[in-house]
Design an enzyme around this catalytic site. Structure first.
Site, short mmCIF file in Angstrom:
data_model
loop_
_atom_site.label_atom_id
_atom_site.label_comp_id
_atom_site.label_asym_id
_atom_site.label_seq_id
_atom_site.Cartn_x
_atom_site.Cartn_y
_atom_site.Cartn_z
N TYR A 119 0.86 -1.19 0.00
CA TYR A 119 0.00 0.00 0.00
C TYR A 119 0.89 1.24 0.00
O TYR A 119 1.90 1.28 0.70
CB TYR A 119 -0.88 0.00 1.26
CG TYR A 119 -1.72 1.24 1.42
CD1 TYR A 119 -3.01 1.29 0.90
CD2 TYR A 119 -1.23 2.37 2.07
CE1 TYR A 119 -3.78 2.44 1.04
CE2 TYR A 119 -1.99 3.52 2.21
CZ TYR A 119 -3.28 3.54 1.69
OH TYR A 119 -4.04 4.67 1.82
N GLU A 207 -3.51 7.44 -4.01
CA GLU A 207 -3.45 6.16 -3.30
C GLU A 207 -3.22 5.02 -4.29
O GLU A 207 -3.94 4.90 -5.27
CB GLU A 207 -4.76 5.94 -2.54
CG GLU A 207 -4.75 4.70 -1.68
CD GLU A 207 -6.09 4.48 -0.98
OE1 GLU A 207 -6.13 4.51 0.26
OE2 GLU A 207 -7.11 4.29 -1.68
#
Ligand code: GDP
Ligand code: MN
Length: 400
Positions: A119, A207
């Protein structure tokens, strides 16, 4: 403003971030052609990805019963069949709410052989007024869950906005992800590219979930497998190319209508509509409605110098919300002429045939003329002497 994954990936690629080869398609035939091209260029599998402004697509379910808004396929025919099954259908994910979103576009992309999912995100750390880069070995998962259960698995680097992200900070994050050897440099380069995307495009959020360690031809590399970018609306005037990426199908219709009239409107869950001038007064109005036990149906700031047309448009927009049971107009005329507001309200009420309680509190510039316009209009309305008085009256009117 948000954009689709395929657009986010175009922007990331422009900043040197590696993304899979692929293209956007809006019909099953072009999806098949795109898949044929990817396979002809040496890719063995192709992913069909639903493009909606919401995450959780992989685990989502279509209202038609089809499972998953992201499908890995092994031939163009399978891509065609999945594309036909997804397009025009409503996909429900954890982020869409039960109503779901209609899929009008697909991203047809070369599939990757994933060895590990990470991530990576850049956002604004409001507590210290600095950009922050966050990374985690727990990729592909809901990051809120990771933060709640295993916060130690999220590593963060705070960035000095005056100098930007330093290469050592990017290498530190890459090492914290457990990358070794040449992959540390690759991870750092990718992270710097993601940071630059965020900075240069005036994004509020970039993101990458998941950022993947992939293998192709015995070689490992890092690639952004998913991408999400949110932009600061106040900076959009500097980015005409990003403005052009806006997809109105993904936005609430009333908010689009409001933005056409330069009105700041945000729909909320309550039943008292508010029409206010100035963002601060609009927030205070919502607070005072809550204080007296009511619940605002919207935030609406008509601005300091609204025209009659804008006021009338604002009025019609708030009335289109079926939850609305009463309306509170709260105007403090500093620059705003109260009579302009009054004339706009009268015009809109006549046009729409309002039959809900309407409480009006006008104060300031040209207020006498405004009150006269309202009084002579013959409309049934309740006047408030002060903000508190008006709020109390509208709450009483909707609960009666
Ligand atoms: P999201 O569910 O909306 O966040 O969509 P993602 O783009 O993150 O895709 C969901 C999941 O599908 C990923 O976490 C991967 O596990 C899987 N996936 C996506 N693309 C590929 C691919 O190219 N190869 C493989 N094997 N899995 C993929
Ligand atoms: Mn994802």
């Amino acid at each position: 403003m948000n954009v689709h994954e395929f657009q986010a990936k175009q922007l990331l690629a422009q900043h040197g971030v590696a993304v899979p080869a692929g293209e956007m398609c809006d019909n099953p035939e072009s999806a098949r052609t795109a898949a044929e091209k990817l396979i002809a260029s040496g890719h063995s599998r192709v992913v069909v990805k639903s493009q909606i402004h919401a995450g959780g697509r992989g685990k989502g379910v279509f209202k038609s019963g089809l499972q998953g808004g992201v499908k890995v396929c092994s031939n163009p025919e399978e891509v065609f069949v999945n594309a036909r099954a997804m397009l025009g259908q409503t996909l429900v994910t954890k982020q869409t709410g039960p109503e779901g979103r209609v899929v009008n576009k697909l991203l047809i992309e070369a599939a990757s052989s994933i060895k590990k999912e990470f991530y990576l995100a850049v956002l604004l750390d409001r507590a210290v007024s600095r950009p922050i880069v966050m990374a985690s070995t727990e990729g592909g998962m809901d990051i809120e869950e990771v933060a709640a259960r295993t916060p130690e698995k999220i590593v963060k680097e705070s960035i000095d906005p005056a100098v930007g992200m330093m290469p050592y900070q990017a290498r530190k994050l890459a090492a914290a992800l457990g990358l070794k050897g040449e992959l540390i440099a690759a991870g750092a380069k990718l992270t710097l590219g993601v940071y630059r995307t965020w900075w240069e495009l005036d994004a509020t959020l970039v993101e990458i979930n998941p950022l993947c360690l992939v293998e192709a031809g015995g070689k490992e590399s890092l690639i952004a497998l998913d991408g999400k970018i949110g932009f600061d609306d106040n900076a959009l005037y500097r980015h005409k190319d990003i403005q052009a990426m806006r997809d109105l199908n993904e936005e609430a219709p009333l908010e689009i209508e409001a933005s056409n009239y330069q009105l700041n409107y945000i729909k909320l869950d309550g039943n008292i509509a508010c029409l206010v001038n100035g963002a601060g007064l609009a927030m205070a109005t919502m607070d005072i409605i809550q204080h007296f036990g009511g619940s605002p149906a919207n935030f609406l700031d008509v601005g300091g110098g609204a025209s009659e047309e804008q006021v009338a448009a604002a009025f019609k927009i708030i009335m289109q919300d079926p939850n609305v049971k009463g309306i509170l107009v709260n105007i403090f005329g500093g620059i705003m002429d109260c009579n302009v507001i009054a004339t706009g309200i009268v015009a809109a009420v006549r046009e729409t045939g309002l039959n809900l309680p309407l409480v009006v509190r006008l104060e300031g510039n040209n207020v006498v003329a405004g009150q006269k316009t309202l009084a002579e209009s013959g409309l049934t309305l309740i006047t408030g002497d002060s903000m508190a008085d008006a709020a109390r009256k509208v709450v009483k009117a909707v609960t009666a």
